[in-house]
Write an enzyme that holds these catalytic residues in place. Structure first.
Site, short mmCIF file in Angstrom:
data_model
loop_
_atom_site.label_atom_id
_atom_site.label_comp_id
_atom_site.label_asym_id
_atom_site.label_seq_id
_atom_site.Cartn_x
_atom_site.Cartn_y
_atom_site.Cartn_z
N HIS A 262 0.84 -1.20 0.00
CA HIS A 262 0.00 0.00 0.00
C HIS A 262 0.88 1.26 0.00
CE1 HIS A 262 -3.65 2.37 1.13
NE2 HIS A 262 -2.73 3.16 1.65
N GLU A 263 1.77 1.32 0.98
CA GLU A 263 2.63 2.50 1.08
C GLU A 263 3.56 2.59 -0.13
OE1 GLU A 263 1.81 4.70 3.16
OE2 GLU A 263 0.49 3.43 4.36
N HIS A 266 1.86 4.42 -2.85
CA HIS A 266 1.94 5.88 -2.64
C HIS A 266 3.33 6.38 -3.07
CE1 HIS A 266 -1.79 6.78 -0.56
NE2 HIS A 266 -1.58 5.89 0.37
N GLU A 292 -4.55 7.73 -3.04
CA GLU A 292 -5.03 6.48 -2.46
C GLU A 292 -5.31 5.45 -3.55
OE1 GLU A 292 -4.73 6.08 0.62
OE2 GLU A 292 -5.90 4.29 1.10
CO CO Z 1 -3.01 5.32 1.90
#
Ligand code: CO
Length: 497
Positions: A262-263, A266, A292
């Site tokens: 997830h990170e 980003h 996101e």
């Molecule tokens: Co996030």
């Protein structure tokens, strides 16, 4: 006046922001406990310096001059956008008297402390007074920012520029109609068994797996690093320095692995922004929702896909041989269990958006005086019953679970939902434009997809509003359709109906 003067000034602001980012990263990863209190003052000083520069008389001159219609018309697209973003920041900063803003910041700092205690005691009454104070300030601010239709628009604007309450309501209406019956259907079907995923997982081995995942994603380690933290985040410290953090749960490797992906998503966004935009207002993501979407793509659409595990399972079993006993098929099903749950951050990708819908409906009613802070626990529980068919047994796992309201961040939650929807719509376009995407993912070659993201989305930074970017990339405005298509196809196969 030359545009170069404006850019030089923006560069100075960006450098202070970089210093603040480094301090923030340190405070959330490495700082010794005794150092934290005084470091908060350093952080405060740096934020004030940025704010003062963004709203200074020098900035007033730039705003006045470069927005003169004749001057503006002579600017190119990039200059125009940079001036637009700096102007917006200036006007938002100027709208609120500094003393009032400071009081608000103090209330939020207190809010977070009180919220922590209230949550630990599951005592909403304790949190109520400070939340009322925070909401009071936010109502005043929205009126100072000005909005056209709905107070909530002024809050949304900070996180999701150009997106209105009406836009979100429209998406939610469509989503609810399709999603709720689908979840009902899943709930009535036998869920996959995920007990095999629990166990004991050495911290350093989990770190190895996280690094492996980032490598596969083509995260640039020469322009970043991975560290451990309590609440995982990604932070851009400056050109060539975008850092990722994760958290290691000794009994479950899902939080660290999917959290890292997830990170990492980003981080790829930040690493992919055109170098020409460094230190400019456009040198950042288009919005929280678009950001996101990039993290959710890597965490869910790739990280929890069958194709990805076709090759990554070998890497997992190399590091954790105990998984050799479970077939990749069973593993894939186990990481995709859907279950109505009380806590947003633990929610699966199907039910997650319902958690956001509840928060959006409450926030919008709260800021428009249709509900009172004192009513929140009852409203929360009623909505949980309505949407999930379950109810929290206490406020800690109910209305008190998230920190956002304590920090004054109303208007933030919708970005999470928009992120899921943008992700599905972008991904559907990528599937069309990269015909053998599936085979590439199955063989562990994520480069073409990473290149696609960079070319279509990342490199532009904040050159476009999210509303325009989605049309530019996918050819149509945001719709919930792609998200529904994606989860319907994936989960009706997993749940075999
Ligand atoms: Co996030």
């Amino acid at each position: 006046m030359e545009i170069k003067e404006f850019y030089d000034y923006m560069k100075e602001i960006s450098k202070i922001q970089n210093a603040a980012a480094l301090v923030a990263w340190d405070m959330r990863t490495k700082i010794p406990s005794k150092g934290a209190r005084d470091r908060a003052d350093v952080m405060g000083k740096l934020s004030r310096m940025t704010f003062e520069m963004e709203t200074s008389s020098k900035m007033a001159e730039f705003v006045e001059y470069f927005n003169r219609s004749k001057v503006k018309d002579s600017l190119n697209e990039i200059d125009k956008r940079n001036v637009y973003l700096a102007t917006k920041q200036y006007r938002r900063g100027k709208a609120i008297p500094p003393e009032k803003f400071e009081k608000f910041m103090i209330a939020c700092a207190r809010g977070e402390t009180v919220w922590q205690e209230a949550k630990a005691e599951s005592n909403f009454q304790k949190f109520k007074p400070v939340l009322e104070e925070i909401i009071g300030y936010l109502k005043d601010f929205t009126d100072m920012f000005s909005y056209e239709e709905n107070r909530y628009d002024a809050l949304l604007d900070e996180f999701e520029p150009s997106t209105t309450t009406k836009d979100i309501q429209k998406v939610i209406d469509g989503l609810k109609k399709d999603l709720i019956p689908f979840i009902k259907k899943l709930s009535n079907t036998k869920r996959p068994d995920d007990t095999a995923l629990k166990g004991k997982f050495d911290r350093s081995l989990q770190e190895r797996l996280s690094l492996e995942a980032l490598k596969v994603m083509n995260y640039d380690f020469k322009a970043g690093r991975l560290d451990e933290t309590e609440h995982p985040f990604t932070i851009g410290i400056g050109p060539g320095d975008v850092r990722v953090t994760t958290k290691y749960d000794p009994s479950d490797l899902r939080p660290s692995l999917f959290g890292t992906m997830h990170e990492g998503g980003h981080a790829l966004y930040e690493q992919g922004i055109s170098e020409k935009y460094f230190r400019m207002p456009i040198g950042t993501g288009a919005s929280m929702g678009i950001h996101e979407s990039q993290s959710r793509t890597w965490e869910n659409m790739i990280g929890r896909s069958k194709a990805f595990w076709k090759f990554f399972y070998q890497k997992l079993t190399d590091i954790f041989p105990q998984y050799g006993k479970i077939s990749v098929e069973d593993f894939y099903k186990a990481i995709n269990v859907v279950e109505p749950s009380l806590v947003r951050i633990e929610a699966d990708e199907v039910t997650y958006n319902l958690h956001i819908i509840i928060r959006f409906e409450i926030e919008e009613a709260l800021i428009n005086d249709r509900v009172k802070v004192s009513d929140l626990p009852d409203i929360w529980n009623a909505k949980m019953r309505e949407y999930f068919g379950i109810e929290p047994s206490n406020d800690a796992e109910g209305v008190l679970q998230d920190v956002h309201w304590a920090g004054g961040q109303l208007g933030y939650f919708p970005s999470y939902m928009l992120g899921n929807l943008y992700a599905a719509q972008f991904f559907a376009t990528a599937q069309k434009e990269i015909p053998d995407l599936e085979e590439q993912i199955s063989s562990g070659d994520l480069k073409p997809f990473r290149k696609w993201q960079k070319e279509k989305i990342h490199r532009y930074g904040a050159l476009y509003d999210p509303k325009d970017l989605i049309v530019k990339v996918t050819g149509e405005p945001l719709t919930h359709k792609y998200f529904m298509d994606y989860i319907t196809k994936k989960f009706s196969e997993i749940y075999e109906f």
